[in-house]
Design a protein around this motif. Structure first.
Motif, PDB file in Angstrom:
ATOM      1  N   VAL A 259       0.846  -1.194   0.000  1.00 60.86           N
ATOM      2  CA  VAL A 259       0.000   0.000   0.000  1.00 60.86           C
ATOM      3  C   VAL A 259       0.883   1.246   0.000  1.00 60.86           C
ATOM      4  O   VAL A 259       2.054   1.195   0.370  1.00 60.86           O
ATOM      5  N   ASN A 260       0.297   2.370  -0.419  1.00 58.12           N
ATOM      6  CA  ASN A 260       0.990   3.657  -0.333  1.00 58.12           C
ATOM      7  C   ASN A 260      -0.028   4.778  -0.248  1.00 58.12           C
ATOM      8  O   ASN A 260      -1.229   4.526  -0.076  1.00 58.12           O
TER       9      ASN A 260
ATOM     10  N   VAL B 258       2.653  -3.793   3.841  1.00 60.01           N
ATOM     11  CA  VAL B 258       3.997  -3.247   3.648  1.00 60.01           C
ATOM     12  C   VAL B 258       3.905  -2.005   2.768  1.00 60.01           C
ATOM     13  O   VAL B 258       3.149  -1.983   1.795  1.00 60.01           O
ATOM     14  N   GLY B 259       4.675  -0.984   3.100  1.00 63.06           N
ATOM     15  CA  GLY B 259       4.707   0.214   2.256  1.00 63.06           C
ATOM     16  C   GLY B 259       4.571   1.478   3.058  1.00 63.06           C
ATOM     17  O   GLY B 259       5.225   1.666   4.085  1.00 63.06           O
ATOM     18  N   GLU B 260       3.670   2.362   2.609  1.00 64.74           N
ATOM     19  CA  GLU B 260       3.490   3.670   3.240  1.00 64.74           C
ATOM     20  C   GLU B 260       2.040   3.876   3.668  1.00 64.74           C
ATOM     21  O   GLU B 260       1.143   3.176   3.219  1.00 64.74           O
TER      22      GLU B 260
ATOM     23  N   PRO C 160       0.990   0.838   7.611  1.00 66.99           N
ATOM     24  CA  PRO C 160       1.329  -0.570   7.345  1.00 66.99           C
ATOM     25  C   PRO C 160       2.006  -1.228   8.544  1.00 66.99           C
ATOM     26  O   PRO C 160       2.570  -0.551   9.422  1.00 66.99           O
ATOM     27  N   ASP C 161       1.980  -2.557   8.580  1.00 64.95           N
ATOM     28  CA  ASP C 161       2.710  -3.301   9.610  1.00 64.95           C
ATOM     29  C   ASP C 161       4.205  -3.073   9.480  1.00 64.95           C
ATOM     30  O   ASP C 161       4.925  -2.987  10.473  1.00 64.95           O
ATOM     31  N   VAL C 162       4.674  -2.985   8.234  1.00 64.46           N
ATOM     32  CA  VAL C 162       6.092  -2.720   7.959  1.00 64.46           C
ATOM     33  C   VAL C 162       6.169  -1.501   7.036  1.00 64.46           C
ATOM     34  O   VAL C 162       5.736  -1.561   5.885  1.00 64.46           O
ATOM     35  N   VAL C 163       6.686  -0.406   7.567  1.00 61.25           N
ATOM     36  CA  VAL C 163       6.771   0.830   6.787  1.00 61.25           C
ATOM     37  C   VAL C 163       8.047   0.826   5.950  1.00 61.25           C
ATOM     38  O   VAL C 163       9.146   0.670   6.479  1.00 61.25           O
ATOM     39  N   VAL C 164       7.870   0.991   4.641  1.00 59.75           N
ATOM     40  CA  VAL C 164       9.002   1.081   3.712  1.00 59.75           C
ATOM     41  C   VAL C 164       8.735   2.260   2.791  1.00 59.75           C
ATOM     42  O   VAL C 164       7.801   2.234   1.979  1.00 59.75           O
ATOM     43  N   GLU C 165       9.520   3.314   2.933  1.00 61.97           N
ATOM     44  CA  GLU C 165       9.344   4.502   2.094  1.00 61.97           C
ATOM     45  C   GLU C 165       9.879   4.237   0.693  1.00 61.97           C
ATOM     46  O   GLU C 165      10.966   3.672   0.525  1.00 61.97           O
ATOM     47  N   ALA C 166       9.111   4.631  -0.303  1.00 61.43           N
ATOM     48  CA  ALA C 166       9.563   4.477  -1.690  1.00 61.43           C
ATOM     49  C   ALA C 166      10.676   5.474  -1.984  1.00 61.43           C
ATOM     50  O   ALA C 166      10.765   6.534  -1.353  1.00 61.43           O
ATOM     51  N   ASP C 167      11.535   5.128  -2.912  1.00 60.47           N
ATOM     52  CA  ASP C 167      12.608   6.026  -3.336  1.00 60.47           C
ATOM     53  C   ASP C 167      12.006   7.132  -4.189  1.00 60.47           C
ATOM     54  O   ASP C 167      11.633   6.908  -5.342  1.00 60.47           O
TER      55      ASP C 167
ATOM     56  N   ILE D 133      -7.698  -6.837   6.042  1.00 66.79           N
ATOM     57  CA  ILE D 133      -6.569  -7.779   6.105  1.00 66.79           C
ATOM     58  C   ILE D 133      -5.702  -7.495   7.330  1.00 66.79           C
ATOM     59  O   ILE D 133      -5.265  -8.420   8.030  1.00 66.79           O
ATOM     60  N   LYS D 134      -5.478  -6.207   7.626  1.00 66.78           N
ATOM     61  CA  LYS D 134      -4.651  -5.862   8.773  1.00 66.78           C
ATOM     62  C   LYS D 134      -5.347  -6.197  10.089  1.00 66.78           C
ATOM     63  O   LYS D 134      -4.771  -6.864  10.958  1.00 66.78           O
TER      64      LYS D 134
END
Length: 459
Positions: free
Chosen positions: A273-274, A297-299, A341-348, A288-289
């Protein structure tokens, strides 16, 4: 967005002659009737009754100051319903502007265009006998679309020859689901929107995954703006086990709960997600969460927790009106806050070209030229690792060598001259490099999924 289509027919100015003494008419309504009479009596030109009413309705909807409530003219309402449903009358081609021609990118399998003989790569030059040179893809698309059963004549150029096809329009169904098997028991699904065809195409994909031995799925909801509530709920039922999915809360406080009656999914699940994941995609992600049916996962998502209903007004057009809000299974209202998100991952989000000098693709450059245009070309060649020197604005030997190298790679005549063909090759090469950058969010999702499958197998 909930699509509930109703028909509401008005007889224009039905109340135009009601007496002001009638106590049943509030002062505000009487004022509007007076205003209508004033306009009709004093405006210098003729008044279109329907346009007058359309303007009044538009003003009322806009007065709500709700970004999600809108008024549409009849043509706008038709286009809106087509865009959200994913179904329209057409011939089944995907087009783009290429080398100044409207070019067919792909032809849908089984479509009227395929049956007529139109092929990818065809350059469309005529529609119903009219030259379409210079028209945008949007304008050409509008001319190709039409009522089911009507015919359109398409003229194309193929291998230097002009061909003409008479094509009968039919219902075209947009498939919003993309998928691929990544290997190691992992499948990837991207849902672009929730239209009328989402669940059908998702089921086909899940069936194919089962036959291919897929055990885990990366479900990509990034930049999915939403769509039909019922489709989002049905998709959720494919992954969320028995229990709540979403709660719809209306103005009077009444709650309508949507639930799943499914057994646990055979697939391990990670959802991407973002900030572009909104509305119906947030309903799915939230379910789902909250229900722990997978990992997000995502933002942070967009944060659109409102539900809209559409109302057809016949000849007056239609409206989209916010009528409720929703909460996730845990009772969370995500409006304006989104889902973390459960796991935050910032996009480049870095832009390696942000400091590049703008260049004009109309200007021809050659050995010996000096200036900002040369500097802009050098910066781009350096980005492509073709220029073995620092950009300085001087078209010297190293720049000449870099230009010739790109021309050779692109299959162009190796002239060393920067012309329109070179600029296009340069742009194409840059786009290719930018698109080849690793998707770090997807990489993280795959890593998590692999670990989930490993643990599941060990158990």
């Amino acid at each position: 967005m909930v699509i509930l289509v109703s028909i509401f027919l008005l007889n224009p100015l039905t109340y135009g002659h009601v007496n002001a003494a009638d106590e049943k008419i509030p002062d505000e309504i009487y004022f509007l009737l007076q205003m209508e009479n004033f306009l009709r009596t004093n405006y210098v030109n003729d008044i279109d009754d329907l346009e007058l009413l359309r303007g009044a309705i538009k003003g009322m909807v806009e007065s709500l100051n709700d970004p999600y409530s809108e008024y549409y003219t009849p043509s706008e309402f038709k286009e809106f319903l087509e865009s959200t449903s994913g179904n329209f009358g057409g011939i089944g081609v995907v087009i783009t502007l290429k080398d100044k021609y409207i070019t067919v990118v792909s032809v849908l399998s089984g479509s009227p265009a395929e049956k007529a003989g139109i092929k990818p790569g065809d350059r469309i030059v005529e529609i119903d006998g009219s030259d379409i040179t210079g028209l945008s893809t949007a304008e050409v698309t509008k001319r190709i679309k039409g009522d089911i059963g009507t015919k359109v004549n398409i003229g194309v150029i193929r291998d230097g020859e002009t061909l003409r096809f008479e094509v009968e329009r039919d219902i075209i169904k947009i498939n919003p689901v993309e998928s691929t098997v990544l290997g190691k028991g992992i499948g990837y699904i991207k849902i672009n929107e929730f239209n009328e065809n989402t669940v059908e195409n998702l089921d086909n994909t899940l069936d194919a995954f089962k036959k291919s031995g897929v055990l885990g799925i990366v479900l990509d909801l990034r930049n999915n703006p939403g769509g039909y509530l019922d489709q989002a709920v049905e998709v959720a039922k494919r992954f969320v086990p028995k229990g709540p999915i979403v709660n719809i809360v209306s103005k009077d406080g009444k709650t309508q709960s949507y639930t799943s009656d499914s057994e646990p999914s055979p697939f391990s699940l990670v959802v991407l997600v973002n900030g572009g994941s909104a509305s119906a995609s947030e309903i799915l992600a939230g379910a789902i969460k909250d229900r722990k049916a997978g990992y997000l996962v995502g933002e942070r998502t967009f944060g659109k927790g409102m539900v809209q209903r559409t109302l057809s007004l016949g000849a007056l057009g239609g409206i989209k009106l916010t009528t409720a809000y929703y909460t996730t299974p845990n009772g969370t209202n995500i409006n304006k806050t989104g889902i973390i998100p459960d796991v935050v991952v910032e996009a480049d989000k870095s832009n390696p070209m942000k400091d590049f000098i703008p260049i004009s693709t109309e200007k021809t450059l050659s050995y010996g030229n000096i200036g900002l245009e040369v500097l802009g070309v050098q910066q781009r060649l350096k980005f492509l690792n073709l220029l073995n020197a620092q950009p300085d604005g001087v078209f010297g030997p190293r720049t000449l060598e870099a230009v010739k190298t790109l021309q050779k790679q692109a299959g162009l005549p190796v002239t060393g001259i920067v012309d329109s063909n070179f600029y296009k090759a340069l742009n194409d090469a840059i786009i290719k490099k930018l698109s080849s950058k690793e998707d770090i969010q997807l990489r993280k999702a795959i890593d998590i999924l692999e670990e989930m499958l490993k643990n599941k197998h060990a158990a």
